[in-house]
Write a protein that holds these residues in place. Structure first.
Motif, short mmCIF file in Angstrom:
data_model
loop_
_atom_site.label_atom_id
_atom_site.label_comp_id
_atom_site.label_asym_id
_atom_site.label_seq_id
_atom_site.Cartn_x
_atom_site.Cartn_y
_atom_site.Cartn_z
N TRP A 51 0.86 -1.18 0.00
CA TRP A 51 0.00 0.00 0.00
C TRP A 51 0.90 1.23 0.00
CZ3 TRP A 51 -1.73 3.91 3.68
CH2 TRP A 51 -2.90 4.58 3.27
N THR A 53 1.81 4.73 0.96
CA THR A 53 1.42 5.55 2.10
C THR A 53 1.57 7.03 1.77
OG1 THR A 53 2.24 3.78 3.53
CG2 THR A 53 1.79 5.89 4.56
N HIS A 67 -8.59 5.16 -1.88
CA HIS A 67 -7.28 4.63 -1.53
C HIS A 67 -7.26 4.16 -0.08
CE1 HIS A 67 -3.00 4.03 -1.98
NE2 HIS A 67 -2.72 4.86 -0.99
N ARG A 70 -9.50 1.00 0.52
CA ARG A 70 -8.88 -0.27 0.08
C ARG A 70 -8.03 -0.87 1.18
NH1 ARG A 70 -4.29 -2.36 -2.14
NH2 ARG A 70 -3.16 -0.38 -2.29
N LEU A 71 -7.23 -0.03 1.87
CA LEU A 71 -6.40 -0.55 2.95
C LEU A 71 -7.26 -1.04 4.11
CD1 LEU A 71 -3.64 -1.03 4.24
CD2 LEU A 71 -3.79 1.27 5.21
N GLU A 74 -8.64 -4.41 3.36
CA GLU A 74 -7.63 -5.46 3.42
C GLU A 74 -7.30 -5.81 4.86
OE1 GLU A 74 -6.10 -7.33 1.23
OE2 GLU A 74 -7.01 -6.50 -0.57
#
Length: 356
Positions: A51, A53, A67, A70-71, A74
Motif C-alpha cells: 500500500w 502511504t 485509496h 482499500r487498505l 484489506e
C-alpha cells in the motif's frame, strides 16, 4: 507489522520482525511499493501487503477515500490480533494507527513522541535528541518489539538477514571475490559524483580487482557510464532484489551511498564502504552489523537536514571524498572479509582475490 518505506528501511526492520515471528502464528508485513521486494526477502514474513502511504512515500498519491478504503478493507479481511507500526524518527505512526483502528485492529504498538490518545495500546517514547539519538535504526525498531512483548529467540544475534538460499548468480557476476560498486541513490542529496564513481572503477580495475557495477532499471545509463568500456561487468537493470542480494553476497566488498544496497550488503554479511551524506545521522543509518568504513564529511552544513536535494552548493560533504580514498577503504574492508572467511573454514583460506 508495518514498515511503509524504502527497501533499506524494511531490511533494517528485519531483527524486530524475527522477534515477532518467533511468537506469532503469522506475520503479514504492510509495505510500500519501494519496500515490497525487501519484505519478501525477510525471514519470518509470511506475506506482504502493498500500500502506497501518502504521508511517507517520496512520490505520494493523493489522499482519497478509495485509496484509504482499500487498505481498511484489506486489514479487516486479515483481522490481525495486533500491529506494530515501525517508522523512522522523523515519521509519525499515528495516521496509520488511525486507519488500523478503523479496520478493527485491537492492539497497536508504535514509537510516538506525539500524544497518541486512544490510537496506541503500546507507546514507546524515544529521546530522539538525547540519550537515544545515536541508537542504530535496527535496534530502535527492536526496542519497540521488546516493549510490545517480543524478544529475539535464543541464538539470534540480531543482525540483518535475508532468506536463504539466494539465487545463483555466477552467470551474471562470475566467481566470488569481486567488488560491487553501486552508484545509484534514491535521493540526489546522497549521490557521489558520477565522475568519481567512474574513476574509482578504473582505479580498482587497474589494481587487479574484478568490479561489478549494479543498479536498478532506471539507472542503466549511470551504470554504463560508471563501468565504461573494458572488462568491468555492468549489471545495471539486470537483477531483481533477490539476485542483487546474491551478487552482493559473492563480493569481498560493496561500495554504495546511504541506500538500500548498503543495507542489503549488511543482510548478507558483506563489508561496506559507505559514501554517507549526513542529511540523516550515520550513527542511526550506517551499515549495521558488518565491517564498514563511512566516508563523507559528517559535520557538513547539510547535517541532519533530511534534504533530498543538496542544500549546499557544490555538495561538499561527498564531493570532497576522492576515489583514491575509497579505493584504500575497499582494501581495508576486503581484508576483513578474507580474514572472516579464513576463520569460517578453520583458518583455511578461501580464494577470493588479493588485496592491494
Amino acid at each position: 507489522m508495518a514498515r511503509p518505506d524504502n527497501a533499506g528501511d524494511v531490511l533494517l526492520a528485519g531483527p524486530a520482525i524475527r522477534a515477532v515471528a518467533a511468537r506469532a502464528r503469522e506475520v503479514v508485513l504492510l509495505a510500500g511499493p519501494h519496500g515490497r521486494a525487501a519484505g519478501e526477502l525477510l525471514p519470518g514474513v509470511s506475506r506482504v501487503l502493498e500500500w502506497r502511504t501518502p504521508w511517507i512515500d517520496p512520490e505520494p498519491p493523493p489522499v482519497s477515500g478509495a485509496h484509504v478504503t482499500r487498505l481498511i478493507r484489506e486489514i479487516r479481511r486479515l483481522a490481525p490480533e495486533q500491529a506494530l507500526v515501525f517508522t523512522s524518527f522523523h515519521q509519525s505512526p499515528l495516521p496509520l494507527a488511525l486507519l488500523l483502528r478503523l479496520a478493527g485492529t485491537p492492539r497497536i504498538a508504535a514509537i510516538s513522541t506525539d500524544y497518541p490518545g486512544s490510537l496506541l495500546d503500546v507507546r514507546r517514547v524515544v529521546d530522539e535528541d538525547g540519550e537515544d539519538a545515536d541508537v542504530p535504526e535496527a535496534e530502535r525498531m527492536l526496542g519497540l518489539a521488546r516493549q510490545a512483548g517480543f524478544e529475539l529467540p535464543a541464538g539470534d544475534d540480531g543482525r540483518l538477514a535475508v532468506r536463504r538460499p539466494l539465487p545463483g548468480v555466477g552467470h551474471l557476476a562470475g566467481p566470488p571475490g569481486y567488488v560491487v560498486v553501486h552508484p545509484g541513490v534514491s535521493a540526489p542529496a546522497r549521490a557521489w559524483p558520477a565522475a568519481s564513481w567512474a574513476r574509482l572503477v578504473r582505479l580498482l580495475a587497474a589494481g587487479g580487482r574484478r568490479v561489478v557495477v549494479t543498479g536498478g532499471p532506471g539507472e542503466r545509463a549511470l551504470t554504463a557510464g560508471v563501468a565504461g568500456p573494458g572488462s568491468v561487468t555492468d549489471l545495471g537493470g539486470r537483477t531483481d532484489l533477490a539476485e542483487l542480494a546474491g551478487v552482493i553476497a559473492g563480493a569481498c566488498a560493496v561500495v554504495a551511498a546511504n541506500t538500500g544496497p548498503a543495507h542489503l550488503a549488511a543482510a548478507v554479511g558483506t563489508p561496506v564502504v559507505s559514501l554517507f551524506a549526513p542529511v540523516v545521522p550515520a550513527a542511526r543509518w550506517a551499515p549495521y552489523g558488518v565491517p564498514s568504513v563511512v566516508l563523507g564529511d559528517q559535520h557538513a552544513p547539510c547535517r541532519g537536514s533530511r534534504a533530498r536535494t543538496c542544500p549546499v552548493p557544490g555538495h561538499p560533504c561527498l564531493s570532497s571524498v576522492t576515489a583514491e580514498e575509497v579505493a584504500v577503504a575497499v582494501g581495508r574492508v576486503a581484508a576483513d572479509r578474507v580474514a572472516a572467511d579464513r576463520v569460517a573454514v578453520g583458518r583455511v583460506a578461501v580464494p577470493r582475490e588479493a588485496t592491494p
